[in-house]
Scaffold this motif. Structure first.
Motif, PDB file in Angstrom:
ATOM      1  N   GLY A 185      -3.073  -9.931   7.129  1.00  0.00           N
ATOM      2  CA  GLY A 185      -1.925  -9.548   6.318  1.00  0.00           C
ATOM      3  C   GLY A 185      -2.203  -8.260   5.572  1.00  0.00           C
ATOM      4  N   MET A 186      -1.968  -8.235   4.279  1.00  0.00           N
ATOM      5  CA  MET A 186      -2.193  -7.044   3.468  1.00  0.00           C
ATOM      6  C   MET A 186      -3.655  -6.631   3.537  1.00  0.00           C
ATOM      7  N   LEU A 187      -3.900  -5.335   3.804  1.00  0.00           N
ATOM      8  CA  LEU A 187      -5.269  -4.845   3.937  1.00  0.00           C
ATOM      9  C   LEU A 187      -5.768  -4.113   2.692  1.00  0.00           C
ATOM     10  N   GLY A 188      -4.925  -3.354   2.032  1.00  0.00           N
ATOM     11  CA  GLY A 188      -5.289  -2.790   0.739  1.00  0.00           C
ATOM     12  C   GLY A 188      -5.866  -1.396   0.743  1.00  0.00           C
ATOM     13  N   SER A 189      -6.541  -0.992   1.835  1.00  0.00           N
ATOM     14  CA  SER A 189      -7.115   0.353   1.887  1.00  0.00           C
ATOM     15  C   SER A 189      -7.444   0.698   3.329  1.00  0.00           C
ATOM     16  N   PRO A 190      -7.537   2.016   3.652  1.00  0.00           N
ATOM     17  CA  PRO A 190      -7.915   2.396   5.015  1.00  0.00           C
ATOM     18  C   PRO A 190      -9.342   1.966   5.351  1.00  0.00           C
ATOM     19  N   GLU A 191     -10.216   1.912   4.345  1.00  0.00           N
ATOM     20  CA  GLU A 191     -11.593   1.474   4.582  1.00  0.00           C
ATOM     21  C   GLU A 191     -11.635   0.008   5.019  1.00  0.00           C
ATOM     22  N   ILE A 192     -10.812  -0.822   4.369  1.00  0.00           N
ATOM     23  CA  ILE A 192     -10.743  -2.232   4.752  1.00  0.00           C
ATOM     24  C   ILE A 192     -10.172  -2.368   6.160  1.00  0.00           C
ATOM     25  N   SER A 193      -9.133  -1.605   6.468  1.00  0.00           N
ATOM     26  CA  SER A 193      -8.526  -1.658   7.794  1.00  0.00           C
ATOM     27  C   SER A 193      -9.553  -1.344   8.876  1.00  0.00           C
ATOM     28  N   PRO A 225       1.786  -6.393   9.674  1.00  0.00           N
ATOM     29  CA  PRO A 225       1.498  -5.073   9.095  1.00  0.00           C
ATOM     30  C   PRO A 225       2.195  -4.873   7.747  1.00  0.00           C
ATOM     31  N   VAL A 226       1.671  -5.543   6.723  1.00  0.00           N
ATOM     32  CA  VAL A 226       2.306  -5.557   5.404  1.00  0.00           C
ATOM     33  C   VAL A 226       2.303  -4.161   4.798  1.00  0.00           C
ATOM     34  N   MET A 227       3.479  -3.692   4.440  1.00  0.00           N
ATOM     35  CA  MET A 227       3.622  -2.385   3.804  1.00  0.00           C
ATOM     36  C   MET A 227       4.336  -2.472   2.466  1.00  0.00           C
ATOM     37  N   ALA A 235      -2.342   6.432   4.410  1.00  0.00           N
ATOM     38  CA  ALA A 235      -3.634   6.391   5.095  1.00  0.00           C
ATOM     39  C   ALA A 235      -3.927   5.007   5.648  1.00  0.00           C
ATOM     40  N   THR A 236      -3.562   3.972   4.886  1.00  0.00           N
ATOM     41  CA  THR A 236      -3.767   2.607   5.361  1.00  0.00           C
ATOM     42  C   THR A 236      -2.882   2.316   6.561  1.00  0.00           C
ATOM     43  N   ILE A 237      -1.629   2.745   6.490  1.00  0.00           N
ATOM     44  CA  ILE A 237      -0.696   2.534   7.602  1.00  0.00           C
ATOM     45  C   ILE A 237      -1.181   3.250   8.863  1.00  0.00           C
ATOM     46  N   ALA A 238      -1.793   4.426   8.694  1.00  0.00           N
ATOM     47  CA  ALA A 238      -2.300   5.178   9.842  1.00  0.00           C
ATOM     48  C   ALA A 238      -3.386   4.405  10.585  1.00  0.00           C
TER      49      ALA A 238
END
Length: 249
Positions: free
Chosen positions: A79-87, A105-107, A119-122
């Motif tokens: 679900g929600m990832l919170g940051s590009p690093e976590i993704s 893909p929680v936005m 950046a997270t969405i990318a």
């Protein structure tokens, strides 16, 4: 029968309506064993999100790895990832996991609060390529380039119609190798829809973890979500939580 082991990688909702809390209720009510790797904590309620704090990516992976190493995993829900690093860290981890993956893909929260930056969405594209199914709602699908763009990349996804207008709700499954498959149902007129996306994705993951094929898992999940909406307790002054705990299948 041994319950399917579902690893949930998502954020916490302090009000209990969405996120990890909705996921645990859903997996449990559908007979699964819920395990969690929390990506972020939020201060939120039915009116909106008042604060978000992402966890370090290393801690997210450590939570998930602890579950994988000891208990094992039959399906994963993201679900929600919170940051590009976590993704990126989650994608690295899941490349080594042999289990179905459902990626929500929680936005944006139901209240309209933004839960993922650009950046997270990318970073979502890598996860969508790995996932058994991605479950975008209408605005998420638009942000990801639309149905045609995702289909051209070979992504398997369920385009959810809850955010569209009109009295009939349509969900459509797209995937390589088959024609789109749609489900329709009468829209339930209610403001108590906080956590519907989380609930849908977790329900699908639980079905897949239990051995259902994708179509049957989606059908079971749609039935569960509708029943949970109808069982909503009516809490809060805004978009209230569902009533997963009251569903009897």
């Amino acid at each position: 029968m041994t319950p399917p082991r579902i690893l949930i990688i998502a954020g916490s909702d302090s009000s209990g309506g969405a996120g990890i809390q909705a996921d645990i209720k859903t997996v449990t009510m559908l007979g699964g064993h819920a395990m969690t790797a929390i990506t972020a904590i939020t201060a939120q309620n039915t009116l909106g999100v008042q604060g978000v704090q992402a966890l370090p990516a290393e801690m997210v992976v450590a939570q998930a790895q602890s579950c994988i190493d000891d208990i094992g995993v039959d399906a994963v829900k993201i679900g929600m990832l919170g940051s590009p690093e976590i993704s990126a860290a989650v994608a690295d981890l899941l490349e080594r996991v042999d289990a179905p993956i459902v990626f929500d893909p929680v936005m944006v929260a139901t209240s309209g609060s933004v839960l993922a930056d650009d950046a997270t969405i990318a970073g979502f594209e890598r996860l969508m390529g790995m996932a058994t199914l991605t479950t975008p709602n209408v605005p998420e699908l638009e942000a990801l380039g639309g149905a045609e763009a995702l289909a051209s990349k070979g992504v398997s996804f369920l385009a959810k119609g809850g955010d569209a207008s009109g009295p009939v709700l349509t969900d459509t499954l797209y995937g390589p190798g088959h024609a789109p498959l749609s489900w329709q149902s009468d829209r339930i007129e209610t403001r108590h829809t906080h956590g519907t996306g989380c609930t849908m994705a977790s329900a699908i993951a639980t079905g897949l973890g239990a051995g259902l094929n994708l179509v049957d898992a989606i059908e079971q999940a749609r039935h569960f979500v509708r029943a949970a909406i109808l069982a909503a307790p009516g809490f809060g002054a805004g978009n209230g939580p569902l009533g997963q705990q009251a569903v009897r299948l």
